[in-house]
Design a protein around this motif. Structure first.
Motif, PDB file in Angstrom:
ATOM      1  N   SER A 244      17.147  36.570  31.991  1.00 46.08           N
ATOM      2  CA  SER A 244      17.808  36.695  30.696  1.00 46.08           C
ATOM      3  C   SER A 244      18.670  35.463  30.466  1.00 46.08           C
ATOM      4  CB  SER A 244      18.674  37.963  30.680  1.00 46.08           C
ATOM      5  OG  SER A 244      19.619  37.940  29.640  1.00 46.08           O
ATOM      6  N   ARG A 245      18.984  35.189  29.202  1.00 42.78           N
ATOM      7  CA  ARG A 245      19.868  34.056  28.922  1.00 42.78           C
ATOM      8  C   ARG A 245      21.337  34.417  29.126  1.00 42.78           C
ATOM      9  NH1 ARG A 245      21.489  33.347  23.222  1.00 42.78           N
ATOM     10  NH2 ARG A 245      21.103  35.278  22.085  1.00 42.78           N
ATOM     11  N   VAL A 246      21.613  35.670  29.525  1.00 40.77           N
ATOM     12  CA  VAL A 246      22.966  36.096  29.868  1.00 40.77           C
ATOM     13  C   VAL A 246      23.051  36.261  31.380  1.00 40.77           C
ATOM     14  CG1 VAL A 246      24.754  37.837  29.559  1.00 40.77           C
ATOM     15  CG2 VAL A 246      23.212  37.291  27.661  1.00 40.77           C
ATOM     16  N   LEU A 247      24.014  35.570  32.000  1.00 37.10           N
ATOM     17  CA  LEU A 247      24.214  35.640  33.442  1.00 37.10           C
ATOM     18  C   LEU A 247      25.446  36.472  33.770  1.00 37.10           C
ATOM     19  CD1 LEU A 247      23.589  31.918  34.511  1.00 37.10           C
ATOM     20  CD2 LEU A 247      21.956  33.807  34.483  1.00 37.10           C
ATOM     21  N   LEU A 248      25.392  37.156  34.914  1.00 38.36           N
ATOM     22  CA  LEU A 248      26.551  37.854  35.454  1.00 38.36           C
ATOM     23  C   LEU A 248      27.035  37.072  36.670  1.00 38.36           C
ATOM     24  CD1 LEU A 248      28.505  40.256  35.779  1.00 38.36           C
ATOM     25  CD2 LEU A 248      26.734  41.386  37.140  1.00 38.36           C
ATOM     26  N   ALA A 249      28.243  36.560  36.588  1.00 37.67           N
ATOM     27  CA  ALA A 249      28.833  35.802  37.699  1.00 37.67           C
ATOM     28  C   ALA A 249      29.923  36.634  38.345  1.00 37.67           C
ATOM     29  CB  ALA A 249      29.406  34.483  37.194  1.00 37.67           C
ATOM     30  N   THR A 250      29.847  36.777  39.653  1.00 39.89           N
ATOM     31  CA  THR A 250      30.895  37.428  40.422  1.00 39.89           C
ATOM     32  C   THR A 250      31.664  36.353  41.171  1.00 39.89           C
ATOM     33  OG1 THR A 250      29.578  39.434  40.677  1.00 39.89           O
ATOM     34  CG2 THR A 250      31.394  39.123  42.225  1.00 39.89           C
ATOM     35  N   ILE A 251      32.977  36.329  41.006  1.00 40.02           N
ATOM     36  CA  ILE A 251      33.808  35.305  41.651  1.00 40.02           C
ATOM     37  C   ILE A 251      34.508  35.963  42.838  1.00 40.02           C
ATOM     38  CG2 ILE A 251      35.642  33.605  41.380  1.00 40.02           C
ATOM     39  CD1 ILE A 251      34.031  34.995  38.273  1.00 40.02           C
TER      40      ILE A 251
END
Length: 502
Positions: A123-130
């Protein structure tokens, strides 16, 4: 005392031996689960850190085994859980590597076959976990990290949302296309935003389009800068503890230094993230910013003032004596300095990409006057009428949070000024071709309320403005620097970045 030392020594040796025996694994062991926990609950908790292959829930023992697709994901989960002392459904859970390397070797008569799960579709939406968060992270930091991979004309990601959950700090990042998102995911996975901390774990999101109704430090729609801006309370930021510094690692100019691994992932970025991250990620303690990479032959103090006064009231501007490509700008409040950093860091003017960060100085000292005047490198703007906003007055924050655009708004025009005059004036000051002009006339309150034919005085009081479009935001910024505060038909022009299209 000797006995105590022996006991401590033995304990230390035992701890080292236990650590040595502990092996990493794709399988993690979760203990102290609440009895209400379901496989779906555990899936929601663990899938944020990577692709989960299998889950075995031992409900009667309040435990679960979770197998990830690879070791990096299991490491990310364990590091984050142990760093945050995470709560899960009201219970403090404990996680560690399992003795199993794969759940294929785990058998039990009472446990049914575990379900399989897959990562969300590209998808063009990413989920980033910091993970291992030690410094403040907001939309500006996330944008600086991910925007180098964007290919649209703005060269910034479309939207960013930063949010917290019991499992840690997360961000949703929307790109204009799938290819840019895929490249960012591959390049940034496992990288540190800052050296030794703020580790990124990046996956595709199930979200297809992010909806943002107002901009703030925790949500930003870069495609719509005219959205209302909401100031976020300081407690909304991710500051790990009261005794830790939110400022991040410092460079020579008091700027936070980006991790070398993350810098390598985006060394070609026009945002210069390979050099530094801007201090727009911070709650600034003072109101002075340092501007680097200034093209000194094109931008004097006047041009610097014209550009930066878009974002607040300027007290002083100082060119660094030893390096004229560096300039200090002092605003009247930290919020104004923050806005300038957020909107101007990484912008290109006259072939140079500006770096705008927080300065280590909390004020600009006015030099002692010498014979013949000052040093020529410091100008005080407090006693002039050149500032766009008045000292001691509140002004609308909408104008403070507009990034440079290709369309300029021109106000304070004379009633004698025509479209041709305005176009000629602009192109004489800065030879960039004007793509289009739209003249705007707004009647004054007195003439608008009158039903009779307006008198001559009422016609003069009519406000006249214009929108002027250029090829790019860089060209428009250069024009603004040179044309703002110039005179045309006896009036001093006010030029700013427009929130409307032509």
């Amino acid at each position: 005392m000797a006995t105590l030392i022996k006991l401590l020594t033995k304990f230390s040796m035992d701890q080292r031996a236990m650590q040595k025996e502990t092996q990493t694994s794709k399988v993690v062991h979760i203990r102290n689960l609440p009895n209400t926990a379901t496989e779906n609950d555990i899936m929601q908790l663990t899938s944020k850190y990577g692709t989960v292959s299998k889950i075995i829930l031992m409900k009667n023992k309040y435990q679960a085994l979770v197998e990830y697709a690879n070791l990096v994901d299991s490491q990310a989960f364990i590091i984050e859980m142990n760093m945050t002392n995470s709560m899960f459904l009201g219970s403090r859970i404990y996680v560690q590597y399992s003795k199993y390397q794969s759940l294929d070797s785990y058998t039990t008569k009472t446990t049914p076959a575990a379900p399989s799960f897959s990562e969300p579709e590209p998808s063009r939406v990413l989920l980033a976990t910091i993970m291992n968060v030690k410094y403040v992270i907001d939309v500006n930091v996330i944008s600086q990290v991910f925007s180098p991979f964007e290919t649209n004309s703005r060269r910034t990601v479309e939207k960013v949302i930063v949010f917290r959950k019991p499992a840690g700090l997360h961000a949703l990042v929307q790109f204009s296309n799938l290819a840019s998102a895929a490249k960012a995911k591959n390049e940034l996975e496992g990288k540190n935003i800052y050296t030794g901390c703020c580790t990124l774990h990046v996956t595709y999101s199930v979200e297809k389009e992010l909806e943002i109704t107002e901009n703030s430090e925790l949500a930003r729609d870069f495609t719509n800068p005219s959205l209302p801006y909401k100031k976020t309370p300081s407690e909304s930021f991710q500051i790990p503890s009261a005794d830790s510094s939110a400022m991040g690692p410092r460079g020579r100019d008091n700027r936070p230094v980006l991790s070398s691994t993350a810098a390598a992932a985006s060394s070609s970025s026009r945002m210069l993230m390979g050099m530094m991250l801007p201090d727009s990620s911070l709650i600034l303690p003072h109101s002075v910013v340092l501007v680097s990479n200034v093209p000194a032959e094109k931008m004097s103090i006047t041009e610097i003032f014209n550009l930066f006064s878009n974002y607040g009231i300027i007290k002083r501007v100082k060119v660094i004596h030893s390096d004229h490509s560096k300039v200090l700008v002092q605003f009247t409040s930290p919020d104004m300095a923050r806005s300038a950093i957020s909107n101007l860091h990484g912008c290109t003017l006259f072939g140079s990409t500006l770096s705008v960060v927080a300065s280590k100085f909390d004020t600009i000292q006015t030099p002692i006057p010498k014979a013949g005047g000052g040093d020529g490198l410091t100008v005080d703007f407090q006693e002039t009428k050149l500032n766009r906003y008045k000292f001691g007055s509140e002004f609308h924050t909408k104008g403070m949070n507009v990034r440079p655009t290709a369309v300029l708004h021109v106000s304070n025009l004379s009633s004698l000024t025509t479209e041709d005059k305005l176009k000629k004036h602009f192109e004489e000051k800065q030879p960039h071709p004007v793509r289009g002009i739209r003249m705007i006339e707004i009647p004054s309150a007195s003439s608008a309320s009158s039903s009779s034919t307006p008198s001559a005085s009422e016609k003069v009081s009519t406000k006249k403005m214009a929108l002027i479009e250029f090829e790019s935001s860089s060209q428009a910024s250069e024009v603004l620097c040179t044309v703002h505060n110039t005179s045309l038909d006896g009036m001093t022009l006010r030029v700013s970045f427009a929130t409307n299209k032509l």
